[in-house]
Design a protein around this motif. Structure first.
Motif, PDB file in Angstrom:
ATOM      1  N   VAL A 208       0.845  -1.194   0.000  1.00  0.00           N
ATOM      2  CA  VAL A 208       0.000   0.000   0.000  1.00  0.00           C
ATOM      3  C   VAL A 208       0.882   1.247   0.000  1.00  0.00           C
ATOM      4  O   VAL A 208       1.818   1.359   0.785  1.00  0.00           O
ATOM      5  N   VAL A 209       0.585   2.175  -0.883  1.00  0.00           N
ATOM      6  CA  VAL A 209       1.302   3.442  -0.946  1.00  0.00           C
ATOM      7  C   VAL A 209       0.573   4.446  -0.056  1.00  0.00           C
ATOM      8  O   VAL A 209      -0.628   4.671  -0.221  1.00  0.00           O
ATOM      9  N   GLN A 210       1.297   5.024   0.892  1.00  0.00           N
ATOM     10  CA  GLN A 210       0.702   5.987   1.807  1.00  0.00           C
ATOM     11  C   GLN A 210       1.155   7.389   1.422  1.00  0.00           C
ATOM     12  O   GLN A 210       2.353   7.682   1.416  1.00  0.00           O
ATOM     13  N   VAL A 211       0.188   8.234   1.083  1.00  0.00           N
ATOM     14  CA  VAL A 211       0.517   9.595   0.676  1.00  0.00           C
ATOM     15  C   VAL A 211      -0.266  10.589   1.514  1.00  0.00           C
ATOM     16  O   VAL A 211      -1.313  10.266   2.096  1.00  0.00           O
ATOM     17  N   ALA A 212       0.262  11.790   1.582  1.00  0.00           N
ATOM     18  CA  ALA A 212      -0.437  12.902   2.225  1.00  0.00           C
ATOM     19  C   ALA A 212      -0.852  13.875   1.138  1.00  0.00           C
ATOM     20  O   ALA A 212      -0.130  14.068   0.148  1.00  0.00           O
ATOM     21  N   TRP A 213      -2.000  14.482   1.330  1.00  0.00           N
ATOM     22  CA  TRP A 213      -2.558  15.396   0.341  1.00  0.00           C
ATOM     23  C   TRP A 213      -2.892  16.711   1.024  1.00  0.00           C
ATOM     24  O   TRP A 213      -3.665  16.737   1.982  1.00  0.00           O
ATOM     25  N   VAL A 214      -2.306  17.777   0.549  1.00  0.00           N
ATOM     26  CA  VAL A 214      -2.586  19.116   1.080  1.00  0.00           C
ATOM     27  C   VAL A 214      -3.538  19.844   0.137  1.00  0.00           C
ATOM     28  O   VAL A 214      -3.313  19.907  -1.074  1.00  0.00           O
ATOM     29  N   ILE A 215      -4.611  20.391   0.704  1.00  0.00           N
ATOM     30  CA  ILE A 215      -5.566  21.197  -0.052  1.00  0.00           C
ATOM     31  C   ILE A 215      -5.512  22.630   0.467  1.00  0.00           C
ATOM     32  O   ILE A 215      -5.614  22.869   1.665  1.00  0.00           O
ATOM     33  N   THR A 216      -5.338  23.574  -0.446  1.00  0.00           N
ATOM     34  CA  THR A 216      -5.293  24.986  -0.068  1.00  0.00           C
ATOM     35  C   THR A 216      -6.580  25.679  -0.518  1.00  0.00           C
ATOM     36  O   THR A 216      -7.510  25.027  -0.987  1.00  0.00           O
ATOM     37  N   GLY A 217      -6.605  26.995  -0.402  1.00  0.00           N
ATOM     38  CA  GLY A 217      -7.830  27.733  -0.692  1.00  0.00           C
ATOM     39  C   GLY A 217      -8.043  28.096  -2.144  1.00  0.00           C
ATOM     40  O   GLY A 217      -8.544  29.180  -2.440  1.00  0.00           O
ATOM     41  N   ALA A 218      -7.680  27.219  -3.062  1.00  0.00           N
ATOM     42  CA  ALA A 218      -7.851  27.484  -4.498  1.00  0.00           C
ATOM     43  C   ALA A 218      -8.978  26.639  -5.065  1.00  0.00           C
ATOM     44  O   ALA A 218      -9.104  25.460  -4.730  1.00  0.00           O
ATOM     45  N   GLY A 219      -9.766  27.236  -5.937  1.00  0.00           N
ATOM     46  CA  GLY A 219     -10.840  26.501  -6.592  1.00  0.00           C
ATOM     47  C   GLY A 219     -10.409  25.900  -7.916  1.00  0.00           C
ATOM     48  O   GLY A 219     -10.905  24.845  -8.325  1.00  0.00           O
ATOM     49  N   HIS A 220      -9.474  26.564  -8.599  1.00  0.00           N
ATOM     50  CA  HIS A 220      -8.978  26.061  -9.875  1.00  0.00           C
ATOM     51  C   HIS A 220      -8.228  24.751  -9.655  1.00  0.00           C
ATOM     52  O   HIS A 220      -7.427  24.643  -8.730  1.00  0.00           O
ATOM     53  N   PHE A 221      -8.501  23.742 -10.485  1.00  0.00           N
ATOM     54  CA  PHE A 221      -7.911  22.407 -10.385  1.00  0.00           C
ATOM     55  C   PHE A 221      -8.454  21.595  -9.213  1.00  0.00           C
ATOM     56  O   PHE A 221      -8.005  20.463  -8.997  1.00  0.00           O
ATOM     57  N   LEU A 222      -9.398  22.132  -8.450  1.00  0.00           N
ATOM     58  CA  LEU A 222      -9.878  21.412  -7.265  1.00  0.00           C
ATOM     59  C   LEU A 222     -10.641  20.153  -7.648  1.00  0.00           C
ATOM     60  O   LEU A 222     -10.346  19.059  -7.167  1.00  0.00           O
ATOM     61  N   LYS A 223     -11.633  20.288  -8.528  1.00  0.00           N
ATOM     62  CA  LYS A 223     -12.424  19.123  -8.936  1.00  0.00           C
ATOM     63  C   LYS A 223     -11.552  18.093  -9.640  1.00  0.00           C
ATOM     64  O   LYS A 223     -11.690  16.884  -9.410  1.00  0.00           O
ATOM     65  N   GLU A 224     -10.642  18.556 -10.487  1.00  0.00           N
ATOM     66  CA  GLU A 224      -9.763  17.629 -11.202  1.00  0.00           C
ATOM     67  C   GLU A 224      -8.894  16.827 -10.229  1.00  0.00           C
ATOM     68  O   GLU A 224      -8.672  15.625 -10.424  1.00  0.00           O
ATOM     69  N   THR A 225      -8.429  17.497  -9.164  1.00  0.00           N
ATOM     70  CA  THR A 225      -7.623  16.795  -8.169  1.00  0.00           C
ATOM     71  C   THR A 225      -8.453  15.778  -7.413  1.00  0.00           C
ATOM     72  O   THR A 225      -8.002  14.656  -7.135  1.00  0.00           O
ATOM     73  N   PHE A 226      -9.681  16.132  -7.068  1.00  0.00           N
ATOM     74  CA  PHE A 226     -10.570  15.194  -6.380  1.00  0.00           C
ATOM     75  C   PHE A 226     -10.815  13.957  -7.237  1.00  0.00           C
ATOM     76  O   PHE A 226     -10.834  12.826  -6.722  1.00  0.00           O
ATOM     77  N   ASP A 227     -10.996  14.140  -8.534  1.00  0.00           N
ATOM     78  CA  ASP A 227     -11.224  12.999  -9.429  1.00  0.00           C
ATOM     79  C   ASP A 227     -10.013  12.068  -9.426  1.00  0.00           C
ATOM     80  O   ASP A 227     -10.160  10.836  -9.376  1.00  0.00           O
ATOM     81  N   VAL A 228      -8.816  12.650  -9.449  1.00  0.00           N
ATOM     82  CA  VAL A 228      -7.596  11.851  -9.435  1.00  0.00           C
ATOM     83  C   VAL A 228      -7.451  11.085  -8.119  1.00  0.00           C
ATOM     84  O   VAL A 228      -7.189   9.876  -8.114  1.00  0.00           O
ATOM     85  N   MET A 229      -7.638  11.781  -7.003  1.00  0.00           N
ATOM     86  CA  MET A 229      -7.465  11.124  -5.706  1.00  0.00           C
ATOM     87  C   MET A 229      -8.512  10.030  -5.491  1.00  0.00           C
ATOM     88  O   MET A 229      -8.222   8.997  -4.869  1.00  0.00           O
TER      89      MET A 229
END
Length: 241
Positions: A2-23
């Motif tokens: 299992v690959v364990q990663v950390a994901w940081v989300i900041t206060g930007a809306g651009h690329f937000l949905k695309e990142t959620f789809d990937v994760m």
């Protein structure tokens, strides 16, 4: 493994949905676990875009699958110490706002998000950043919930105020507002307004500032940091870990 990663989300809306789809794709099959680190602005943005329930599916809450946020009682900075204990194979910062990029470049670690980056660098954990402002010009972004005051008729009683479960929609001094701290992005406000004054998902072109582009260039030269052009590149990174 299992690959364990950390994901940081900041206060930007651009690329937000695309990142959620990937994760979301990455955690399917239980081959990747994700701990999510949210700045206070990141928490607000996720809720206003109606993505909180999806986030809970990506990071369901068990160890190394938590959603870590900032609050008055505990900023969560202690959790950033995991990066020096080799708990993660990588740290993903996506989307990274211009403000967050600037803080990383100048060594400022005053939020949970930027502190996580600083600790990852100290611990030798590879950091992958997807900045929102990479090239000069314009980008098209999707706006969260907002009120178009030109179309609001100030109905009494206001049907949106009555339907909002979280008391996020208010009329203050005769002005309709959405409280970004309280908003959970449920979308009831959009259908409740008979005049279409509440908007969601509008497209808007934003100009990229040259100072933000310069900061991204500086970010590329930092040790242990890799800049990715698009959230889709995250999958390529994880496959190689």
């Amino acid at each position: 493994m299992v690959v364990q990663v950390a994901w940081v989300i900041t206060g930007a809306g651009h690329f937000l949905k695309e990142t959620f789809d990937v994760m979301s794709r990455l955690v399917k099959g239980n081959k990747v676990t994700v701990t999510t680190y949210l700045s206070s602005a990141g928490e607000q943005v996720v809720k206003m875009y109606g993505l909180w329930s999806k986030l809970e599916q990506i990071s369901p809450g068990s160890y190394l699958q938590e959603i870590l946020t900032e609050n008055e009682e505990d900023s969560g900075f202690s959790h950033a110490g995991r990066f020096v204990l080799d708990r993660y194979q990588a740290l993903i910062v996506s989307p990274a706002s211009g403000n967050t990029v600037a803080k990383i470049v100048y060594g400022i670690a005053d939020t949970l998000a930027t502190n996580a980056v600083a600790q990852a660098q100290k611990g030798g954990i590879p950091v992958y950043v997807v900045p929102t402002d990479q090239k000069e010009g314009y980008v098209e972004t999707t706006l969260p919930y907002r009120v178009d005051r030109r179309e609001c008729k100030l109905c009494e009683p206001c049907p949106v105020v009555e339907v909002c479960t979280y008391s996020a929609f208010r009329i203050v001094d005769g002005v309709p507002r959405i409280d970004s701290v309280l908003c959970q992005g449920c979308g009831l406000c959009v259908t409740a307004c008979p005049f279409g004054a509440v908007k969601y998902g509008e497209k808007k072109k934003l100009m990229i500032r040259s100072v933000d582009v310069q900061n991204v260039k500086k970010l590329r030269s930092m040790d242990n940091v890799t800049v990715l052009e698009h959230p889709q590149k995250i999958e390529d990174v994880i496959e190689k870990l």
